[in-house]
Write a protein that holds these residues in place. Structure first.
Motif, PDB file in Angstrom:
ATOM      1  N   THR A   1      45.900  30.816  37.230  1.00  0.00           N
ATOM      2  CA  THR A   1      44.685  30.226  37.799  1.00  0.00           C
ATOM      3  C   THR A   1      43.608  31.297  37.754  1.00  0.00           C
ATOM      4  O   THR A   1      43.833  32.431  38.206  1.00  0.00           O
ATOM      5  CB  THR A   1      44.900  29.813  39.263  1.00  0.00           C
ATOM      6  N   LYS A   2      42.441  30.941  37.210  1.00  0.00           N
ATOM      7  CA  LYS A   2      41.326  31.897  37.208  1.00  0.00           C
ATOM      8  C   LYS A   2      40.657  31.852  38.577  1.00  0.00           C
ATOM      9  O   LYS A   2      40.363  30.761  39.085  1.00  0.00           O
ATOM     10  CB  LYS A   2      40.332  31.527  36.107  1.00  0.00           C
ATOM     11  N   LEU A   3      40.418  33.028  39.155  1.00  0.00           N
ATOM     12  CA  LEU A   3      39.852  33.073  40.498  1.00  0.00           C
ATOM     13  C   LEU A   3      38.356  33.390  40.487  1.00  0.00           C
ATOM     14  O   LEU A   3      37.750  33.530  41.545  1.00  0.00           O
ATOM     15  CB  LEU A   3      40.602  34.090  41.363  1.00  0.00           C
ATOM     16  N   THR A   4      37.790  33.516  39.293  1.00  0.00           N
ATOM     17  CA  THR A   4      36.342  33.707  39.184  1.00  0.00           C
ATOM     18  C   THR A   4      35.906  33.153  37.831  1.00  0.00           C
ATOM     19  O   THR A   4      36.710  33.084  36.894  1.00  0.00           O
ATOM     20  CB  THR A   4      35.952  35.201  39.291  1.00  0.00           C
ATOM     21  N   ASP A   5      34.635  32.769  37.741  1.00  0.00           N
ATOM     22  CA  ASP A   5      34.085  32.323  36.449  1.00  0.00           C
ATOM     23  C   ASP A   5      33.608  33.500  35.607  1.00  0.00           C
ATOM     24  O   ASP A   5      33.259  33.333  34.442  1.00  0.00           O
ATOM     25  CB  ASP A   5      32.898  31.369  36.675  1.00  0.00           C
ATOM     26  N   GLU A   6      33.600  34.666  36.212  1.00  0.00           N
ATOM     27  CA  GLU A   6      33.140  35.857  35.513  1.00  0.00           C
ATOM     28  C   GLU A   6      34.088  36.192  34.351  1.00  0.00           C
ATOM     29  O   GLU A   6      35.276  35.847  34.405  1.00  0.00           O
ATOM     30  CB  GLU A   6      33.141  37.023  36.514  1.00  0.00           C
TER      31      GLU A   6
ATOM     32  N   PRO B   1      38.542  38.462  34.924  1.00  0.00           N
ATOM     33  CA  PRO B   1      38.991  39.707  35.562  1.00  0.00           C
ATOM     34  C   PRO B   1      39.797  39.538  36.850  1.00  0.00           C
ATOM     35  O   PRO B   1      40.322  40.527  37.358  1.00  0.00           O
ATOM     36  CB  PRO B   1      37.672  40.432  35.861  1.00  0.00           C
ATOM     37  N   ILE B   2      39.886  38.323  37.373  1.00  0.00           N
ATOM     38  CA  ILE B   2      40.706  38.121  38.584  1.00  0.00           C
ATOM     39  C   ILE B   2      41.481  36.810  38.406  1.00  0.00           C
ATOM     40  O   ILE B   2      40.893  35.728  38.324  1.00  0.00           O
ATOM     41  CB  ILE B   2      39.849  38.023  39.865  1.00  0.00           C
ATOM     42  N   ILE B   3      42.796  36.918  38.326  1.00  0.00           N
ATOM     43  CA  ILE B   3      43.626  35.726  38.122  1.00  0.00           C
ATOM     44  C   ILE B   3      44.782  35.724  39.126  1.00  0.00           C
ATOM     45  O   ILE B   3      45.160  36.763  39.672  1.00  0.00           O
ATOM     46  CB  ILE B   3      44.206  35.668  36.686  1.00  0.00           C
TER      47      ILE B   3
END
Ligand code: NI
Length: 191
Positions: A89-94, A116-118
């Motif tokens: 799961t991606k935790l940011t759209d960045e 960069p945050i999953i």
């Protein structure tokens, strides 16, 4: 343990979507021996990770370990982790630009965008649940390996083909600048 052959780009096994592993299958001695081979083959080739498809077995298992890796000297260490049936799961759209290479794509590197945050959920080799947040360059490594299980290579995600380079030319012309960027990513995301 056996060091297996690694499939290279063009081999259809790398384009197969790997199938899930059942709990019974995971417990079976043959699967546990396969995982030993996967780890041994990754170590032998100095990989930061290796997915089962890459050794001609399209099942949803990959291994990751970063220990003073000579192929990627700027990558922070990460302990040996075997992922079975992983989901991201991606935790940011960045996104950040990650220059990747692959044991299945000899002597080529290129820049891909990674989250960069999953969060990664799945099982370990014992079947115990894994649920971890992974950040920075390490998050890039996890996304690369899990892509393999979906039949994807980093090449598919290179948006600017001008970033492609052989390893020698990457070191000669691009590594110094990328190492600066990589340090900034590690400083910001902690890994
Ligand atoms: Ni790869």
């Amino acid at each position: 343990m056996t060091i297996r052959k690694i499939a290279t780009v063009g081999n259809p096994v790398l384009r197969q979507v790997a199938r899930p592993v059942t709990p019974d299958e995971l417990r079976a001695p043959e699967t546990q021996a396969f995982i030993d081979d996967l780890i041994e083959t990754m170590h032998d080739a100095n990989g930061a990770g290796l997915a089962a498809n890459q050794i001609y077995t399209p099942i949803r298992i990959c291994a990751i370990e970063i220990k003073d890796n000579p192929r990627y000297p700027y990558k922070p260490n990460y302990p040996l982790t075997v992922l079975v049936n992983p989901e991201i799961t991606k935790l940011t759209d960045e996104t950040f630009g990650n220059v990747e290479g692959c044991l299945s794509v000899p002597n080529l590197r290129g820049e891909v965008q990674r989250c960069p945050i999953i969060r990664v959920k799945g099982q370990g080799r014992s079947g115990a649940p894994i649920d971890v947040e992974v950040r920075g360059l390490t998050a890039g490594t996890f996304q690369h390996e899990i892509d393999h299980l979906d039949g994807k290579l980093f090449l598919d995600r290179v948006t600017d083909p001008r970033t492609l380079a052989t390893w020698t030319d990457f070191e000669r012309f691009h590594q110094a600048a990328f190492v600066e960027r990589a340090r900034a990513i590690v400083a910001r995301f902690g890994s």
